[in-house]
Write a protein that holds these residues in place. Structure first.
Motif, PDB file in Angstrom:
ATOM      1  N   ASN A   1     -26.065  80.166  89.445  1.00 43.12           N
ATOM      2  CA  ASN A   1     -24.725  80.753  89.430  1.00 43.12           C
ATOM      3  C   ASN A   1     -24.605  81.876  90.446  1.00 43.12           C
ATOM      4  N   LYS A   2     -25.649  82.686  90.578  1.00 43.70           N
ATOM      5  CA  LYS A   2     -25.640  83.754  91.576  1.00 43.70           C
ATOM      6  C   LYS A   2     -25.627  83.187  92.990  1.00 43.70           C
ATOM      7  N   LEU A   3     -26.406  82.140  93.220  1.00 40.36           N
ATOM      8  CA  LEU A   3     -26.431  81.521  94.543  1.00 40.36           C
ATOM      9  C   LEU A   3     -25.085  80.883  94.877  1.00 40.36           C
TER      10      LEU A   3
ATOM     11  N   ALA B   1     -22.927  86.456  80.046  1.00 38.06           N
ATOM     12  CA  ALA B   1     -21.885  86.067  81.000  1.00 38.06           C
ATOM     13  C   ALA B   1     -20.497  86.066  80.376  1.00 38.06           C
TER      14      ALA B   1
ATOM     15  N   GLU C   1     -28.002  84.015  77.506  1.00 41.15           N
ATOM     16  CA  GLU C   1     -27.476  83.998  78.867  1.00 41.15           C
ATOM     17  C   GLU C   1     -25.973  83.784  78.857  1.00 41.15           C
TER      18      GLU C   1
ATOM     19  N   TRP D   1     -28.150  80.848  85.272  1.00 37.63           N
ATOM     20  CA  TRP D   1     -28.276  82.227  85.752  1.00 37.63           C
ATOM     21  C   TRP D   1     -28.520  82.298  87.258  1.00 37.63           C
ATOM     22  N   LEU D   2     -29.625  81.722  87.703  1.00 39.13           N
ATOM     23  CA  LEU D   2     -29.993  81.837  89.110  1.00 39.13           C
ATOM     24  C   LEU D   2     -29.041  81.068  90.019  1.00 39.13           C
TER      25      LEU D   2
ATOM     26  N   ALA E   1     -22.149  81.761  93.635  1.00 36.57           N
ATOM     27  CA  ALA E   1     -21.148  82.808  93.849  1.00 36.57           C
ATOM     28  C   ALA E   1     -21.276  83.433  95.232  1.00 36.57           C
ATOM     29  N   ARG E   2     -22.485  83.471  95.755  1.00 36.09           N
ATOM     30  CA  ARG E   2     -22.695  84.110  97.051  1.00 36.09           C
ATOM     31  C   ARG E   2     -22.396  83.187  98.221  1.00 36.09           C
TER      32      ARG E   2
ATOM     33  N   ASN F   1     -17.603  82.281  97.277  1.00 34.80           N
ATOM     34  CA  ASN F   1     -17.530  83.674  97.711  1.00 34.80           C
ATOM     35  C   ASN F   1     -16.119  84.112  98.067  1.00 34.80           C
TER      36      ASN F   1
END
Length: 246
Positions: free
Chosen positions: A146-148, A38, A34, A143-144, A150-151, A155
């Motif tokens: 980090n996406k949340l 990245a 992972e 992983w998960l 970033a959004r 953002n």
């Protein structure tokens, strides 16, 4: 006599040692994969080495000195090397932390190395369930989450725009208008006047392109919005002689 040795908590056979080392390799490799995806400094091989090395030191700490358990005046502490591993990994993680002047990066990578070392120690001690559970939680976090983040949290991207201009009043008026049109948030602004003491008044008056103001503005924009369109519009503002951003 052999049965007594096998039942001893200080004895482990070669097959069990190999199993623990392989489990450490797999768990560290999953987290390292992972990190590699990245594009972080501590990637696939680094995490494997940390996890397997920590597992080996844990095995050594528990079983490596079993021959001296029954010796007089010898005190065996299975946690001694484990404590040293945590300290050593702290120095390794510190090498991944970078201070660039604007922000500090690498803290997550340093923390992941520390957790990978802890997973290796747990595998070496035989805590398989806890090791696998922590590995799953770490992957979810890296992983998960980090996406949340970033959004919903990170953002926005921060930029520093530098402009040189020959008219401060016009520059400030039109700059704010352009920022509003592009939905850019102005966080900070500073104005620097160039030293004109060495230039004659006649030269200043005859040179309409003379630059006398440098404007530094700190703006925030959403990640999906390009800065090029904003910079191009700012370049069209009357009096702007040069513009750049970082």
């Amino acid at each position: 006599m052999l049965l007594a040795v096998v039942d001893s908590p200080w004895y482990i056979n070669e097959v069990e040692i190999l199993i623990r080392l392989i489990i450490a390799l797999v768990l560290g490799g999953i987290i390292g994969f992972e990190r590699e995806q990245a594009n972080h400094a501590a990637g696939f091989r680094t995490n494997i080495l940390v996890c397997v090395g920590a597992c080996l030191l844990m095995l050594l700490s528990i079983y490596g000195f079993s021959d001296f358990v029954n010796e007089v005046n010898v005190r065996v502490d299975p946690a001694r090397l484990a404590a040293a591993v945590i300290t050593g990994v702290g120095f390794l993680g510190a090498g991944t932390i970078l201070f660039t002047g604007k922000k500090i990066s690498g803290l997550t990578t340093a923390a992941s190395l520390w957790v990978v070392a802890a997973i290796g120690l747990a595998v070496g001690a035989g805590f398989y369930f806890a090791s696998i559970a922590v590995m799953i939680l770490v992957v979810l976090t890296l992983w998960l989450f980090n996406k949340l983040e970033a959004r919903f949290i990170r953002n926005k991207q921060h930029y520093v725009v530098n402009m040189t201009c020959s008219d401060q009043a016009i520059l400030l008026l039109h700059t704010q208008q352009k920022l509003d049109e592009h939905h850019a948030i102005l966080n900070k602004m500073s104005i620097e006047e160039m030293d004109t003491s060495d230039i004659h008044e006649g030269d200043k008056a005859s040179n309409s392109q003379y630059i006398k103001v440098i404007l530094h503005i700190h703006v925030s924009r959403k990640h999906k919005e390009s800065m090029l369109s904003l910079v191009q519009d700012l370049k069209q503002v009357e009096g702007v002689r040069w513009i750049g951003y970082e």
